[in-house]
Design a protein around this motif. Structure first.
Motif, PDB file in Angstrom:
ATOM      1  N   THR A 391      44.135 -63.777  30.512  1.00 22.19           N
ATOM      2  CA  THR A 391      44.239 -65.314  30.093  1.00 22.19           C
ATOM      3  C   THR A 391      42.950 -65.801  30.004  1.00 22.19           C
ATOM      4  O   THR A 391      42.933 -67.031  29.417  1.00 22.19           O
ATOM      5  CB  THR A 391      44.968 -66.090  31.119  1.00 22.19           C
ATOM      6  OG1 THR A 391      44.559 -65.686  32.604  1.00 22.19           O
ATOM      7  CG2 THR A 391      46.385 -65.382  31.310  1.00 22.19           C
ATOM      8  N   THR A 392      41.746 -65.498  30.468  1.00 19.84           N
ATOM      9  CA  THR A 392      40.623 -66.091  30.451  1.00 19.84           C
ATOM     10  C   THR A 392      39.509 -65.196  29.446  1.00 19.84           C
ATOM     11  O   THR A 392      38.306 -65.981  29.230  1.00 19.84           O
ATOM     12  CB  THR A 392      39.785 -66.190  31.814  1.00 19.84           C
ATOM     13  OG1 THR A 392      39.680 -64.870  32.428  1.00 19.84           O
ATOM     14  CG2 THR A 392      40.853 -67.060  32.655  1.00 19.84           C
ATOM     15  N   SER A 393      39.884 -64.222  28.942  1.00 20.57           N
ATOM     16  CA  SER A 393      39.080 -63.309  27.912  1.00 20.57           C
ATOM     17  C   SER A 393      39.636 -62.759  26.963  1.00 20.57           C
ATOM     18  O   SER A 393      39.254 -62.976  25.895  1.00 20.57           O
ATOM     19  CB  SER A 393      38.120 -62.499  28.823  1.00 20.57           C
ATOM     20  OG  SER A 393      37.103 -61.821  28.303  1.00 20.57           O
ATOM     21  N   THR A 394      40.395 -61.844  27.324  1.00 20.96           N
ATOM     22  CA  THR A 394      40.903 -60.915  26.340  1.00 20.96           C
ATOM     23  C   THR A 394      41.964 -61.632  25.210  1.00 20.96           C
ATOM     24  O   THR A 394      41.873 -61.519  24.127  1.00 20.96           O
ATOM     25  CB  THR A 394      41.834 -59.747  27.027  1.00 20.96           C
ATOM     26  OG1 THR A 394      40.752 -59.090  27.901  1.00 20.96           O
ATOM     27  CG2 THR A 394      42.271 -58.672  25.728  1.00 20.96           C
ATOM     28  N   ASN A 395      42.964 -62.424  25.699  1.00 21.08           N
ATOM     29  CA  ASN A 395      43.806 -62.910  24.702  1.00 21.08           C
ATOM     30  C   ASN A 395      43.238 -64.062  23.998  1.00 21.08           C
ATOM     31  O   ASN A 395      43.323 -64.040  22.669  1.00 21.08           O
ATOM     32  CB  ASN A 395      44.914 -63.793  25.803  1.00 21.08           C
ATOM     33  CG  ASN A 395      45.996 -62.900  26.389  1.00 21.08           C
ATOM     34  OD1 ASN A 395      45.966 -61.695  25.974  1.00 21.08           O
ATOM     35  ND2 ASN A 395      46.830 -63.551  27.220  1.00 21.08           N
ATOM     36  N   PRO A 396      42.133 -64.904  24.460  1.00 23.54           N
ATOM     37  CA  PRO A 396      41.353 -65.840  23.368  1.00 23.54           C
ATOM     38  C   PRO A 396      40.791 -65.323  22.646  1.00 23.54           C
ATOM     39  O   PRO A 396      40.566 -65.643  21.339  1.00 23.54           O
ATOM     40  CB  PRO A 396      40.714 -66.799  24.499  1.00 23.54           C
ATOM     41  CG  PRO A 396      40.636 -65.956  25.809  1.00 23.54           C
ATOM     42  CD  PRO A 396      42.013 -65.293  25.882  1.00 23.54           C
ATOM     43  N   ALA A 397      40.025 -64.026  23.172  1.00 19.41           N
ATOM     44  CA  ALA A 397      39.378 -63.275  22.072  1.00 19.41           C
ATOM     45  C   ALA A 397      40.125 -62.470  20.944  1.00 19.41           C
ATOM     46  O   ALA A 397      39.825 -62.499  19.977  1.00 19.41           O
ATOM     47  CB  ALA A 397      38.601 -62.002  22.792  1.00 19.41           C
ATOM     48  N   ARG A 398      41.457 -62.216  21.279  1.00 17.60           N
ATOM     49  CA  ARG A 398      42.259 -61.624  20.375  1.00 17.60           C
ATOM     50  C   ARG A 398      42.768 -62.777  19.212  1.00 17.60           C
ATOM     51  O   ARG A 398      42.901 -62.582  18.210  1.00 17.60           O
ATOM     52  CB  ARG A 398      43.475 -61.024  21.169  1.00 17.60           C
ATOM     53  CG  ARG A 398      43.153 -59.615  21.554  1.00 17.60           C
ATOM     54  CD  ARG A 398      44.373 -59.100  22.268  1.00 17.60           C
ATOM     55  NE  ARG A 398      44.295 -57.694  22.829  1.00 17.60           N
ATOM     56  CZ  ARG A 398      44.356 -56.526  22.358  1.00 17.60           C
ATOM     57  NH1 ARG A 398      44.390 -56.559  20.823  1.00 17.60           N
ATOM     58  NH2 ARG A 398      44.283 -55.667  22.940  1.00 17.60           N
ATOM     59  N   ILE A 399      43.122 -63.743  19.777  1.00 18.51           N
ATOM     60  CA  ILE A 399      43.622 -64.872  19.025  1.00 18.51           C
ATOM     61  C   ILE A 399      42.649 -65.408  18.061  1.00 18.51           C
ATOM     62  O   ILE A 399      42.957 -65.568  16.919  1.00 18.51           O
ATOM     63  CB  ILE A 399      44.222 -66.091  20.043  1.00 18.51           C
ATOM     64  CG1 ILE A 399      45.450 -65.740  20.846  1.00 18.51           C
ATOM     65  CG2 ILE A 399      44.630 -67.222  19.160  1.00 18.51           C
ATOM     66  CD1 ILE A 399      45.853 -66.437  21.946  1.00 18.51           C
ATOM     67  N   PHE A 400      41.347 -65.635  18.536  1.00 16.09           N
ATOM     68  CA  PHE A 400      40.316 -66.136  17.776  1.00 16.09           C
ATOM     69  C   PHE A 400      39.505 -65.171  17.021  1.00 16.09           C
ATOM     70  O   PHE A 400      38.553 -65.724  16.286  1.00 16.09           O
ATOM     71  CB  PHE A 400      39.604 -67.174  18.525  1.00 16.09           C
ATOM     72  CG  PHE A 400      40.326 -68.365  18.900  1.00 16.09           C
ATOM     73  CD1 PHE A 400      40.802 -69.667  18.007  1.00 16.09           C
ATOM     74  CD2 PHE A 400      41.143 -68.700  20.118  1.00 16.09           C
ATOM     75  CE1 PHE A 400      41.278 -70.483  18.288  1.00 16.09           C
ATOM     76  CE2 PHE A 400      41.700 -69.526  20.313  1.00 16.09           C
ATOM     77  CZ  PHE A 400      42.005 -70.642  19.332  1.00 16.09           C
ATOM     78  N   GLY A 401      39.799 -64.023  16.945  1.00 15.70           N
ATOM     79  CA  GLY A 401      39.218 -63.069  16.138  1.00 15.70           C
ATOM     80  C   GLY A 401      37.998 -62.531  16.564  1.00 15.70           C
ATOM     81  O   GLY A 401      36.875 -62.023  16.005  1.00 15.70           O
ATOM     82  N   LEU A 402      37.596 -62.488  17.964  1.00 16.43           N
ATOM     83  CA  LEU A 402      36.259 -62.186  18.563  1.00 16.43           C
ATOM     84  C   LEU A 402      36.718 -60.795  19.164  1.00 16.43           C
ATOM     85  O   LEU A 402      35.609 -59.954  19.465  1.00 16.43           O
ATOM     86  CB  LEU A 402      36.280 -63.067  19.692  1.00 16.43           C
ATOM     87  CG  LEU A 402      35.919 -64.434  19.462  1.00 16.43           C
ATOM     88  CD1 LEU A 402      35.593 -65.236  20.642  1.00 16.43           C
ATOM     89  CD2 LEU A 402      34.407 -64.658  18.729  1.00 16.43           C
ATOM     90  N   TYR A 403      37.893 -60.147  19.412  1.00 21.25           N
ATOM     91  CA  TYR A 403      38.051 -59.002  19.670  1.00 21.25           C
ATOM     92  C   TYR A 403      38.061 -57.797  18.797  1.00 21.25           C
ATOM     93  O   TYR A 403      38.456 -58.076  17.815  1.00 21.25           O
ATOM     94  CB  TYR A 403      39.778 -58.814  20.583  1.00 21.25           C
ATOM     95  CG  TYR A 403      39.970 -57.769  21.278  1.00 21.25           C
ATOM     96  CD1 TYR A 403      39.753 -57.540  22.671  1.00 21.25           C
ATOM     97  CD2 TYR A 403      40.680 -56.579  20.790  1.00 21.25           C
ATOM     98  CE1 TYR A 403      40.171 -56.456  23.386  1.00 21.25           C
ATOM     99  CE2 TYR A 403      41.062 -55.613  21.422  1.00 21.25           C
ATOM    100  CZ  TYR A 403      40.835 -55.520  22.782  1.00 21.25           C
ATOM    101  OH  TYR A 403      41.166 -54.530  23.580  1.00 21.25           O
ATOM    102  N   PRO A 404      37.499 -56.551  19.315  1.00 24.47           N
ATOM    103  CA  PRO A 404      36.847 -56.078  20.653  1.00 24.47           C
ATOM    104  C   PRO A 404      35.417 -56.290  20.901  1.00 24.47           C
ATOM    105  O   PRO A 404      34.939 -55.770  21.583  1.00 24.47           O
ATOM    106  CB  PRO A 404      37.172 -54.466  20.522  1.00 24.47           C
ATOM    107  CG  PRO A 404      37.023 -54.305  18.975  1.00 24.47           C
ATOM    108  CD  PRO A 404      37.535 -55.520  18.248  1.00 24.47           C
ATOM    109  N   GLN A 405      34.993 -57.076  19.964  1.00 19.95           N
ATOM    110  CA  GLN A 405      33.348 -57.281  20.147  1.00 19.95           C
ATOM    111  C   GLN A 405      33.244 -58.220  21.511  1.00 19.95           C
ATOM    112  O   GLN A 405      32.319 -57.987  22.082  1.00 19.95           O
ATOM    113  CB  GLN A 405      32.810 -58.246  19.150  1.00 19.95           C
ATOM    114  CG  GLN A 405      31.300 -58.432  19.322  1.00 19.95           C
ATOM    115  CD  GLN A 405      30.879 -59.141  18.217  1.00 19.95           C
ATOM    116  OE1 GLN A 405      31.314 -59.290  16.998  1.00 19.95           O
ATOM    117  NE2 GLN A 405      29.482 -59.739  18.342  1.00 19.95           N
ATOM    118  N   LYS A 406      34.317 -59.013  21.808  1.00 20.64           N
ATOM    119  CA  LYS A 406      34.335 -59.825  22.966  1.00 20.64           C
ATOM    120  C   LYS A 406      35.508 -59.537  23.715  1.00 20.64           C
ATOM    121  O   LYS A 406      36.405 -59.149  23.230  1.00 20.64           O
ATOM    122  CB  LYS A 406      34.028 -61.225  22.711  1.00 20.64           C
ATOM    123  CG  LYS A 406      32.866 -61.503  21.878  1.00 20.64           C
ATOM    124  CD  LYS A 406      31.412 -61.548  22.657  1.00 20.64           C
ATOM    125  CE  LYS A 406      30.473 -62.132  21.607  1.00 20.64           C
ATOM    126  NZ  LYS A 406      29.178 -62.056  22.347  1.00 20.64           N
ATOM    127  N   GLY A 407      35.746 -59.892  25.045  1.00 20.56           N
ATOM    128  CA  GLY A 407      36.812 -59.856  25.884  1.00 20.56           C
ATOM    129  C   GLY A 407      37.347 -58.613  26.422  1.00 20.56           C
ATOM    130  O   GLY A 407      38.753 -58.550  26.999  1.00 20.56           O
TER     131      GLY A 407
END
Length: 485
Positions: A391-407
C-alpha cells in the motif's frame, strides 16, 4: 524510464563538476562506485518476507540472496534485527512552493520518513499548457529535489487544447492527470470532462479524481450560512458524506463509460468505499487511495480552538469510517495510502479569516506517515508487512508506471530502500520534522518503529534522522503509458 538532462541541467551540473556531480543527478565521479551490502535483515516485498542480504552496485540492486559476501570496496550495513523495505512511493503531495514546502524541504521530510519517490502536481498557470507547467517543475527539480520525483498534469477547464495535449504529456513520460470534481462549474463542463477521459483512455493516462459533488457542497454551505454557522467548527457539516458518495458514483460511471483508468484520491468514508468496491468487482480500472488523517482521527477533532489544524478535504468522518478504511487497507479494497501532503504553518491554519467557504485545507505528513502507519497498523492492528509495503510502495509504483524500477527489492531495480528498526520507540515532535510546517497533527504521539537509514538509487541519503543528500540530486522520473496488467 529515462531522464534526458536539459540544457540548463548540463550547464548547472558542469559548473558543479568540481564537487563531484554528474549529469542526470548526483553521482560520484570516480571509476567505480563501491558496493553497498546490507546483511542480516528481513527483506520485505509485497509478495513475501525473506531473511536475505542485498547487494547494491551503483544505483541498482545487483543481488538478493542469503550469505552474500563483502569485497574490499564494499560498505557493509549490519541489518540484523531490522526490516529492509522498498523505499516508499507517495503519489499524492503538494510541494510546489505555494505551500510551506518546496521540492527541497518536502524531499527532506520524505526521505527522513522512508519515502524515496514523490509524486506532485504541475498546475498550468494562465497562458501555460500542461507541458509548459511540467517543464517549469522540471526546472525547479534540477536545483531542489532530493527525492526522485514524478509529475501529474492538471488544468481546468478541460479545454480542447488540454484534451489534445494528453497524448503529448504521456509521450513525454508524464501519463497522469488530476480531475478536481468539486470545481463549481464541474457539471457544466461534464461533456468536456467525458471528452477528456476518452482522450486519457486512448493516451494511457491515469486520471486522479477528487470526489466531492460541487452542487451538494454548495447547498450545504448555503444552508449553514443562512443559519449563521460559518466557522470551521461546522466544517464537517459543510462537506457532507453524501457529496463524496455521489461524486464517487459519478466517477465510477465515467470510468465505465470511457474506459479511462481512474484513481480516487483521499477517500474518507465507508459508503464511498463500498461504491469503489462494487466498481472493482465489475472489473473496472478503478483504484482507491486513502490518507493517514482519516485512519487516525475522527470528526470530533474539528471541535475546539485547534480544530482548524485538522481541516482537510474531505473532512474527518466517524469512527466507523476509520475502521472501514483500515479494513480496506488490509483486505486490498484500498490500493494506496498516500499523504496528500499540503503543509501550512500553524498561524496560517488558525487564521481567523478562514471559514467554511474560505479554506486552507491540508497538513504536513511526509515524515510521519510511514512510521505511524507501521506503529498503528502493523504493531497494533496486525496489518501484514506485505500489505504495508504493497500500500505504500508496490501498488503506487504499479499504478503510476514506476514498477519494477521502483516499489520492489529485486535484482535490476533501483536501489531505493529503507532500513527499519521495528522496535525503536520515539515521540513525534514538529521540531524534529524536516517540513517547513511548524506543527504536527501527531504532536506527542508515542510511536514504535521507524526507518533508520534511507537509500535512494544506491546513495545513503538519510541516516538516524539526518538527511545529507544534495538538493538537485533527485531526478524527475519519466514513465510509460498506463496499460492494464
Amino acid at each position: 524510464m529515462t531522464v534526458t538532462p536539459s540544457r540548463r541541467q548540463v550547464i548547472q551540473l558542469a559548473a558543479a563538476s568540481s564537487l563531484g556531480y554528474a549529469a542526470g543527478g548526483y553521482r560520484p565521479l570516480f571509476a567505480q562506485t563501491p558496493d553497498l551490502l546490507i546483511q542480516g535483515g528481513r527483506v520485505v516485498n509485497a509478495d513475501g518476507v525473506r531473511q536475505v542480504d542485498v547487494r547494491i552496485r551503483g544505483e541498482k540492486i545487483a543481488e538478493v540472496g542469503p550469505g552474500l559476501r563483502s569485497t574490499g570496496a564494499t560498505r557493509v550495513v549490519d541489518a540484523r534485527g531490522k526490516l529492509v523495505m522498498p523505499g516508499g512511493v507517495d503519489p499524492h503531495t503538494h510541494i510546489d512552493g505555494s505551500f510551506a514546502d518546496d521540492l527541497e524541504s518536502g524531499s527532506r521530510a520524505a526521505l527522513a520518513g522512508g519515502i524515496t519517490s514523490v509524486g506532485t502536481f504541475a498546475f498550468a498557470r494562465s497562458g501555460e499548457t500542461v507541458l509548459d507547467a511540467i517543464g517549469r517543475m522540471q526546472a525547479q527539480a534540477v536545483t531542489q529535489t532530493i527525492a526522485d520525483l514524478f509529475l501529474h498534469g492538471i488544468a481546468w477547464p478541460p479545454t480542447a487544447e488540454f484534451r489534445s495535449g494528453l497524448d503529448g504529456m504521456a509521450a513525454a513520460g508524464h501519463p497522469s492527470s488530476k480531475l478536481f470534481m468539486p470545481m463549481p462549474d464541474f457539471h457544466a463542463q461534464l461533456s468536456d470532462v467525458i471528452g477528456m477521459l476518452e482522450a486519457a483512455s486512448a493516451a494511457g493516462v491515469v486520471c486522479m479524481a477528487h470526489c466531492e459533488d460541487p452542487a451538494l457542497l454548495a447547498a450545504a454551505v448555503r444552508r449553514l450560512t443562512a443559519a449563521g454557522r460559518t466557522s470551521l467548527a461546522h466544517y464537517a457539516e459543510s462537506r457532507p458524506e453524501i457529496a463524496e458518495v455521489a461524486a464517487t458514483e459519478l466517477a465510477v460511471a465515467l470510468c465505465e463509460s470511457t474506459g479511462a483508468p481512474i484513481y480516487v484520491v483521499h477517500l474518507s468514508s465507508a459508503r464511498a468505499l463500498a461504491v469503489c468496491h462494487a466498481a472493482r468487482r465489475r472489473g473496472l480500472p478503478f483504484y482507491v487511495e486513502t490518507r493517514p488523517l482519516y485512519l487516525h482521527y475522527t470528526a470530533d477533532k474539528l471541535a475546539g480552538p485547534d480544530g482548524p489544524l485538522f481541516v482537510g478535504q474531505p473532512p474527518l468522518r466517524a469512527r466507523e469510517d476509520s475502521d472501514a478504511l483500515w479494513a480496506g487497507l488490509a483486505d486490498g479494497t484500498i490500493d494506496v495510502l498516500a499523504t496528500d501532503h499540503a503543509p501550512w504553518t500553524r498561524a496560517q491554519k488558525l487564521d481567523p479569516a478562514l471559514s467554511i467557504s474560505n479554506l486552507r485545507p491540508g497538513m504536513s505528513d511526509l515524515q510521519a506517515m510511514l512510521p505511524i502507519y507501521y506503529s498503528e497498523g502493523v504493531r497494533k492492528r496486525g496489518l501484514s508487512l506485505e500489505r504495508f509495503v504493497a500500500t505504500t510502495s508496490t501498488n503506487p509504483a504499479r499504478i503510476f508506471g514506476l514498477y519494477p524500477q521502483k516499489g520492489v527489492i529485486r535484482e535490476g531495480s533501483d536501489a531505493d530502500l529503507a532500513i527499519w528498526d521495528p522496535e525503536a520507540r520515539w515521540t513525534v515532535r514538529a521540531a524534529d520534522d524536516h517540513s517547513r510546517a511548524d506543527y504536527s497533527v501527531y504532536e506527542g504521539w508515542e510511536v514504535t518503529g521507524r526507518p533508520v537509514m534511507t537509500i535512494r538509487r544506491g546513495e545513503v541519503v538519510a541516516e538516524a534522522g539526518r538527511v545529507g543528500a544534495v538538493p538537485g540530486s533527485g531526478r524527475v522520473i519519466t514513465r510509460p503509458r498506463w496499460r492494464r496488467s
